[in-house]
Enzyme design. Structure first.
Site: not given
Ligand SMILES: Cc1ncc(COP(=O)(O)O)c(C=O)c1O
Length: 363
Positions: A178, A180-183
């Site tokens: 998603h 907002r995730k780091v990837l």
């Protein structure tokens, strides 16, 4: 309302654009080499034998539980402070989520509470690496013999516990991509496992229940990741370490400036977190004014967020509360997420810091 300092922003650039162009030019949009390459690269990164790319982190959890064989009559232990997906996934496969309170300092599942909540119907447990901080996965595994451990590493790609990568724990681990995730791949997720038979079932479940083209063995849906999404994921993976380092630098800058005005998430022993979210808890005097604080910040162009959810308070899950969940409720009430993303400039971060220094001095 103007928002000059958003809570999160995906890092996308030339590499992602080139990746999308490459796929469009190839004319192959699904079931192709990009997904395969992305799966191989993430499996390698997490030290896993098999990876199955799917359409979201939520779908990854549902497919993992189905593939393990979780169903009606079963119970699954779930940490009670998180985004609802893990507990919803349990319900969607027809099983009963057992909500277990979390540690007040680590904000993650404790092996003792999970073991105490186990019943003869418990077949699986979902441990969440909340906000990129690894749960005590080794101790959870040891505390729950005979229970299938699912690592919800949605926020934790790049983190590790005792040197072993997150995404590399449990019978299956699930990732989210998603924004907002780091990837990010926009939407996307992945199931990781070392069990070849389980991986084969998960591949079937994501692709209409086909064991081979045209050989439909169960009525499953379509949960595939497209070639475009996978190509973006590959481009993101190239720069993951650089972006994780930037997140760590910004997180440390917040901690240095705000120190004990706020309470911070504590890493488990042996944990190396990634800073997917800069989460803090407000002191007792300010906790009741959390929503007002978020609103005033927004008027000044700063987006602060609520931290996460006490699952027992959600209408979709309230009937599954079997014990008080005071820590989750307190984390929900007093929790705040601060803007954090690679590329956040120091002047913007200083605005957030000054705002919080001001509020915490007044209280
Ligand atoms: C802990 C956790 N699990 C699962 C999910 C679901 O991931 P997705 O949004 O990709 O469906 C999230 C997403 O926010 C999450 O934070």
């Amino acid at each position: 309302m103007r928002c000059e300092v958003p809570l999160a922003r995906p890092c996308l650039g030339e590499a992602e654009l080139r990746a999308i162009e490459r796929v469009l030019a190839s004319g192959r949009l699904v079931l192709g080499p990009e997904v395969e390459r992305f799966e191989e690269a993430v499996a390698r990164r997490c030290g896993r034998a098999h990876a199955v790319a799917v359409s979201s982190g939520t779908t990854a959890l549902e497919i993992a539980l189905q593939a393990i064989g979780v169903g009606p009559g079963d119970e699954v232990l779930v940490a009670a402070f998180t985004w609802p997906s893990p507990a919803h996934a349990v319900r969607r496969v027809g099983a009963r989520p057992v909500l277990v309170d979390v540690d007040p300092h680590e904000w993650n599942a404790t092996p003792e509470a999970f073991a105490a909540a186990r019943s003869p119907r418990t077949v699986a447990a979902i441990a969440i690496d909340q906000f990129g901080f690894p749960a005590r996965l080794d101790a959870l595994e040891a505390a729950l013999p005979g229970v299938a451990l699912v690592e919800d590493a949605a926020c934790a790609l790049g983190a590790s516990l005792h040197g072993r990568a997150c995404g590399g724990w449990g019978l299956v681990a699930c990732l989210s991509f998603h924004p907002r995730k780091v990837l990010t791949t926009a939407e996307g997720g992945m199931c990781l496992t070392d069990d070849a038979a389980l991986a084969a079932r998960m591949r079937e479940l994501r692709n209409h229940g086909q064991r081979a083209p045209g050989r439909f063995v169960q009525p499953a849906g379509n949960a595939r990741m497209s070639e475009l999404h996978a190509a973006v994921g590959l481009a993101q993976l190239e720069r993951l370490d650089e972006r994780l380092a930037e997140r760590a630098r910004l997180y440390t800058r917040y901690r240095d400036a705000l120190g004990d005005r706020l309470q911070w998430q504590r890493p488990a022993p042996g944990a190396r977190p990634v800073y997917q979210t800069a989460g803090v808890l407000l002191g007792e005097e300010l906790a009741d004014r959390r929503d007002a604080l978020v609103e005033v910040a927004a008027q000044r162009g700063i987006e602060l967020g609520r931290l996460s959810y006490a699952l027992g308070r959600l209408r979709s899950l309230e009937s599954f509360v079997s014990a008080p969940l005071p820590v989750s409720e307190q984390l929900e009430r007093a929790g705040l997420a601060l803007p954090l993303w690679p590329g956040l400039d120091e002047a913007s971060q200083d605005r957030v810091i000054e705002f919080l220094v001001d509020w915490t001095s007044k209280s």
